[in-house]
Write an enzyme that holds these catalytic residues in place. Sequence first.
Site, mmCIF file in Angstrom:
data_model
loop_
_atom_site.group_PDB
_atom_site.id
_atom_site.type_symbol
_atom_site.label_atom_id
_atom_site.label_comp_id
_atom_site.label_asym_id
_atom_site.label_seq_id
_atom_site.Cartn_x
_atom_site.Cartn_y
_atom_site.Cartn_z
ATOM 1 N N LYS A 272 51.909 50.832 37.236
ATOM 2 C CA LYS A 272 50.502 50.441 37.207
ATOM 3 C C LYS A 272 49.735 51.354 38.156
ATOM 4 O O LYS A 272 49.978 51.370 39.366
ATOM 5 C CB LYS A 272 50.339 48.983 37.603
ATOM 6 C CG LYS A 272 48.925 48.439 37.309
ATOM 7 C CD LYS A 272 47.929 48.783 38.391
ATOM 8 C CE LYS A 272 46.539 48.263 38.075
ATOM 9 N NZ LYS A 272 45.757 48.008 39.299
ATOM 10 N N GLY B 281 42.770 52.055 40.085
ATOM 11 C CA GLY B 281 41.621 52.965 40.139
ATOM 12 C C GLY B 281 41.485 53.661 41.465
ATOM 13 O O GLY B 281 41.184 54.856 41.541
ATOM 14 N N GLY C 241 38.862 49.825 38.440
ATOM 15 C CA GLY C 241 37.801 49.026 39.044
ATOM 16 C C GLY C 241 36.650 49.839 39.622
ATOM 17 O O GLY C 241 35.483 49.547 39.322
ATOM 18 N N ASP D 225 46.981 44.646 37.001
ATOM 19 C CA ASP D 225 48.294 44.223 37.481
ATOM 20 C C ASP D 225 48.925 43.235 36.509
ATOM 21 O O ASP D 225 50.117 43.318 36.194
ATOM 22 C CB ASP D 225 48.182 43.587 38.864
ATOM 23 C CG ASP D 225 47.663 44.549 39.913
ATOM 24 O OD1 ASP D 225 48.140 45.692 39.941
ATOM 25 O OD2 ASP D 225 46.773 44.157 40.691
ATOM 26 N N LYS E 250 48.637 40.864 42.508
ATOM 27 C CA LYS E 250 49.805 41.753 42.522
ATOM 28 C C LYS E 250 51.094 40.974 42.781
ATOM 29 O O LYS E 250 52.100 41.173 42.092
ATOM 30 C CB LYS E 250 49.622 42.845 43.579
ATOM 31 C CG LYS E 250 48.431 43.756 43.332
ATOM 32 C CD LYS E 250 48.338 44.847 44.378
ATOM 33 C CE LYS E 250 46.972 45.524 44.317
ATOM 34 N NZ LYS E 250 46.628 46.003 42.980
#
Length: 281
Positions: A30, A33, A66, A183, A239
């Site tokens: 993952k 940003g 994000g 996430d 997370k």
Amino acid sequence: MNQDWITTARTLSQALPYLQRYDGAIVVIKLGGNAMGSDEAMDSFARDVVLMQQVGVNPVIVHGGGPMINDMLSKLGVQSEFLNGKRITDETTVQVVEMVLSGKVNKRIVQAINGQGGRAVGLSGKDTNLMICEPTDPELGFVGTPVNLNPAVLHQMHEAEIIPVVAPIGTGQNGETFNVNGDTAAGAVASALKADRLLLLTDVAGVKDDSGQVVTELTAEHIRTLTKDGIIAGGMIPKTETALDALSAGVRAVVILDGRAPNACLLELFTDHGAGSIIRA
């Protein structure tokens, strides 16, 4: 002989057990940003991913975005609020989120990987009904929770030696578009693939204790205690929740690590040192 070359050769030799260990393994990464950073950082990440595939790992990239979404919403004059680390997403916002994630961010990652000699293809959770979602919470609007994953296309891409790059946009039973926390999406993909590792790259060094020190190894019980005590809070909550859900679904281990650190994925997979906080069942 140049000492740097000797060091490089020794490093490669020491990595052999790990190369053997992860040969054929599925590793879901993952990419947050904030971890994308500069073009140089993106190129470094892409080079690491291509190297991973070259030595037999099957990587899947699931990304966030994000800061890029925030920038676009700001330019369009659209207000955005968060609840428990998740963006409240109305009809206007979800259109902007899809445009930014499936368009700009996804293609930037694909281009970076291809630029390093890899073969990457971008898709979202809407493609081939990869990620079917239900609304997470009425207060969050068009924020979705994956309830059905159809990973066949990801297996097909690995067989064709293509690296999938997945934008966290899901589809509903009635064709709605859902914004999925990056996430959460990565955890759902890792769970569906029964991945060997889920690497959550973020902008912090890992999960920290009450003294601010990174905890290198964690259990589910430890995470619940830190969350109850308010030490795990804000954006770290999704997370760690993702980590626990993935472990219960059969993922062997989850690592939360600083994606801004050079070669973070390679350090975690192919060295004794590791990186960040590893969470095992």
